[in-house]
Design a protein around this motif. Structure first.
Motif, PDB file in Angstrom:
ATOM      1  N   ILE A  20       0.830  -1.312  -0.046  1.00 55.26           N
ATOM      2  CA  ILE A  20      -0.030  -0.002  -0.169  1.00 55.26           C
ATOM      3  C   ILE A  20       0.965   1.051   0.101  1.00 55.26           C
ATOM      4  O   ILE A  20       0.656   2.187  -0.522  1.00 55.26           O
ATOM      5  CB  ILE A  20      -0.989   0.034   1.238  1.00 55.26           C
ATOM      6  CG1 ILE A  20      -1.705  -1.175   1.397  1.00 55.26           C
ATOM      7  CG2 ILE A  20      -1.640   1.478   1.357  1.00 55.26           C
ATOM      8  CD1 ILE A  20      -2.535  -1.121   0.106  1.00 55.26           C
ATOM      9  N   LYS A  21       2.019   1.084   0.809  1.00 61.65           N
ATOM     10  CA  LYS A  21       2.849   2.360   0.779  1.00 61.65           C
ATOM     11  C   LYS A  21       3.399   2.620  -0.678  1.00 61.65           C
ATOM     12  O   LYS A  21       3.756   3.653  -1.012  1.00 61.65           O
ATOM     13  CB  LYS A  21       3.809   2.042   2.030  1.00 61.65           C
ATOM     14  CG  LYS A  21       3.386   2.120   3.464  1.00 61.65           C
ATOM     15  CD  LYS A  21       4.487   1.820   4.363  1.00 61.65           C
ATOM     16  CE  LYS A  21       4.153   1.760   5.732  1.00 61.65           C
ATOM     17  NZ  LYS A  21       5.028   1.509   6.671  1.00 61.65           N
ATOM     18  N   ALA A  69       1.036   4.218  -2.964  1.00 61.83           N
ATOM     19  CA  ALA A  69       0.798   5.567  -2.642  1.00 61.83           C
ATOM     20  C   ALA A  69       2.130   6.415  -3.099  1.00 61.83           C
ATOM     21  O   ALA A  69       1.795   7.582  -3.707  1.00 61.83           O
ATOM     22  CB  ALA A  69       0.766   5.862  -0.918  1.00 61.83           C
ATOM     23  N   CYS A  72      -2.807   4.493  -9.424  1.00 63.65           N
ATOM     24  CA  CYS A  72      -2.194   4.264  -8.190  1.00 63.65           C
ATOM     25  C   CYS A  72      -2.561   5.088  -6.975  1.00 63.65           C
ATOM     26  O   CYS A  72      -3.007   4.905  -5.842  1.00 63.65           O
ATOM     27  CB  CYS A  72      -0.838   4.091  -8.023  1.00 63.65           C
ATOM     28  SG  CYS A  72      -0.099   2.364  -9.033  1.00 63.65           S
ATOM     29  N   TYR A  73      -2.490   6.637  -7.515  1.00 65.04           N
ATOM     30  CA  TYR A  73      -2.703   7.542  -6.525  1.00 65.04           C
ATOM     31  C   TYR A  73      -4.486   7.421  -6.190  1.00 65.04           C
ATOM     32  O   TYR A  73      -4.703   7.707  -4.929  1.00 65.04           O
ATOM     33  CB  TYR A  73      -2.678   8.813  -7.202  1.00 65.04           C
ATOM     34  CG  TYR A  73      -2.899  10.065  -6.214  1.00 65.04           C
ATOM     35  CD1 TYR A  73      -1.710  10.208  -5.366  1.00 65.04           C
ATOM     36  CD2 TYR A  73      -3.961  10.813  -6.335  1.00 65.04           C
ATOM     37  CE1 TYR A  73      -2.036  11.413  -4.365  1.00 65.04           C
ATOM     38  CE2 TYR A  73      -4.031  11.949  -5.609  1.00 65.04           C
ATOM     39  CZ  TYR A  73      -3.257  12.270  -4.249  1.00 65.04           C
ATOM     40  OH  TYR A  73      -3.231  13.010  -3.486  1.00 65.04           O
ATOM     41  N   TRP A 109      -5.034   4.688  -3.684  1.00 58.48           N
ATOM     42  CA  TRP A 109      -4.634   5.105  -2.370  1.00 58.48           C
ATOM     43  C   TRP A 109      -5.559   6.198  -1.488  1.00 58.48           C
ATOM     44  O   TRP A 109      -5.703   5.826  -0.448  1.00 58.48           O
ATOM     45  CB  TRP A 109      -3.185   5.905  -2.522  1.00 58.48           C
ATOM     46  CG  TRP A 109      -2.861   6.640  -1.250  1.00 58.48           C
ATOM     47  CD1 TRP A 109      -2.395   8.000  -1.073  1.00 58.48           C
ATOM     48  CD2 TRP A 109      -2.445   6.231   0.040  1.00 58.48           C
ATOM     49  NE1 TRP A 109      -2.021   8.472  -0.055  1.00 58.48           N
ATOM     50  CE2 TRP A 109      -1.982   7.314   0.848  1.00 58.48           C
ATOM     51  CE3 TRP A 109      -2.552   4.941   0.774  1.00 58.48           C
ATOM     52  CZ2 TRP A 109      -1.489   7.180   2.214  1.00 58.48           C
ATOM     53  CZ3 TRP A 109      -2.433   5.153   2.046  1.00 58.48           C
ATOM     54  CH2 TRP A 109      -1.999   5.986   2.953  1.00 58.48           C
ATOM     55  N   ARG A 110      -5.820   7.062  -2.319  1.00 59.56           N
ATOM     56  CA  ARG A 110      -7.119   8.109  -1.959  1.00 59.56           C
ATOM     57  C   ARG A 110      -8.329   7.175  -1.325  1.00 59.56           C
ATOM     58  O   ARG A 110      -8.819   7.795  -0.514  1.00 59.56           O
ATOM     59  CB  ARG A 110      -7.352   8.923  -2.896  1.00 59.56           C
ATOM     60  CG  ARG A 110      -6.539  10.333  -3.088  1.00 59.56           C
ATOM     61  CD  ARG A 110      -6.065  10.670  -1.675  1.00 59.56           C
ATOM     62  NE  ARG A 110      -5.668  12.226  -1.715  1.00 59.56           N
ATOM     63  CZ  ARG A 110      -4.896  12.736  -0.716  1.00 59.56           C
ATOM     64  NH1 ARG A 110      -4.685  12.012   0.412  1.00 59.56           N
ATOM     65  NH2 ARG A 110      -4.527  13.876  -0.865  1.00 59.56           N
ATOM     66  N   GLN A 138      -7.404   5.579   1.762  1.00 62.35           N
ATOM     67  CA  GLN A 138      -7.564   6.556   2.861  1.00 62.35           C
ATOM     68  C   GLN A 138      -8.998   6.499   3.034  1.00 62.35           C
ATOM     69  O   GLN A 138      -9.306   6.630   4.490  1.00 62.35           O
ATOM     70  CB  GLN A 138      -6.869   7.621   2.593  1.00 62.35           C
ATOM     71  CG  GLN A 138      -5.228   7.620   2.600  1.00 62.35           C
ATOM     72  CD  GLN A 138      -4.837   8.992   2.259  1.00 62.35           C
ATOM     73  OE1 GLN A 138      -4.811   9.499   1.213  1.00 62.35           O
ATOM     74  NE2 GLN A 138      -4.114   9.619   3.308  1.00 62.35           N
TER      75      GLN A 138
END
Length: 258
Positions: free
Chosen positions: A5-6, A9, A67-68, A71-72, A75
């Protein structure tokens, strides 16, 4: 938090940084009379498409933006860093969700541009939406963008965007200064552009049925109309380049609260 996940991000931050850095570069080039005036996120996609190995570049950008987006959404839904369920936390997570939606669309559009057939014209811009609802959609977007712009400046005032770097644990003073300067310049410029885009959506709401959709390119056009237009565009463009560089640094130095 899972390292996968990191890494997703961080890949997303790099892709987002590329979009903003190229937006700033194209706008700055237009301000000083070099290159085309194709600014904004879609202008970036068009620019990349015209380069050697353009489809490869678009593919990399599209995957990075997905990918971004992931990640959003992660979150927003999973809350991996324990933002919480109070009013402030819920507001942030809703913001993450909408951000994920925007970059999902941009990532899908980038990949679509690789495989689409080159046809004669691209006229059907807003035909998929019922035209009678477009003014309300535009007003809603205008309000959302205005709120986003205000939050950009609130973040600058509070310096909240620096908290994820854990600067107090860094020993390199030069790196700390670079993060701060790029961050402040980038967030201010982004707030200005988002605010102008909000104004355009509000102004265009009454004629939304004509498909007069506004974006970053129109924001730069608005700045250019002022007597000091080239200077304003140049400064904002440099700020967006700083924001892009800030996102690259964020990909390297951002710390995740597990």
């Amino acid at each position: 938090m899972d390292n996968k996940i990191k890494n997703i991000a961080k890949t997303g931050y790099v892709a987002k940084g590329a979009v903003y850095a190229l937006t700033g570069i194209l706008a700055f080039g237009a301000a000083i009379g070099m290159g085309s005036s194709s600014e904004g996120k879609l202008g970036v996609i068009k620019f990349l498409e015209e380069q050697p190995f353009g489809k490869v570049l678009l593919g990399l950008l599209g995957l990075g933006l997905l990918c971004y987006s992931y990640w959003r959404f992660f979150q927003s839904i999973k809350d991996p860093e324990n933002i919480g369920n109070d009013h402030k936390g819920i507001g942030k997570r809703i913001g993450f969700f909408f951000s994920g939606t925007v970059y999902l669309g941009l990532g899908v559009f980038s990949l679509y541009e690789i495989f689409k057939q080159s046809d004669s014209s691209g006229s059907a811009k807003s035909e998929m939406l019922p035209t009678e609802y477009l003014p309300y959609i535009f007003y809603a977007i205008a309000v959302g963008m205005a709120i986003k712009s205000i939050f950009q400046f609130v973040k600058v005032y509070n310096g909240n965007f620096l908290s994820k770097f854990h600067l107090n644990k860094m020993s390199n003073r030069k790196t700390i200064k670079t993060i701060k300067w790029l961050g402040y310049a980038g967030w201010i410029s982004r707030g200005i552009v988002v605010g102008i885009v909000a104004y355009f959506f509000f102004k265009a709401a009454d004629t939304a049925y004509q498909g007069d959709i506004k974006g970053t390119e129109d924001a730069f056009s608005f700045l250019r109309q002022n007597s000091e237009g080239p200077w304003l565009v140049g400064l904002v463009a440099l700020g967006l380049i700083c924001y892009g560089a800030y996102m690259f640094i964020k990909a390297k130095y951002r710390r995740f609260n597990d």
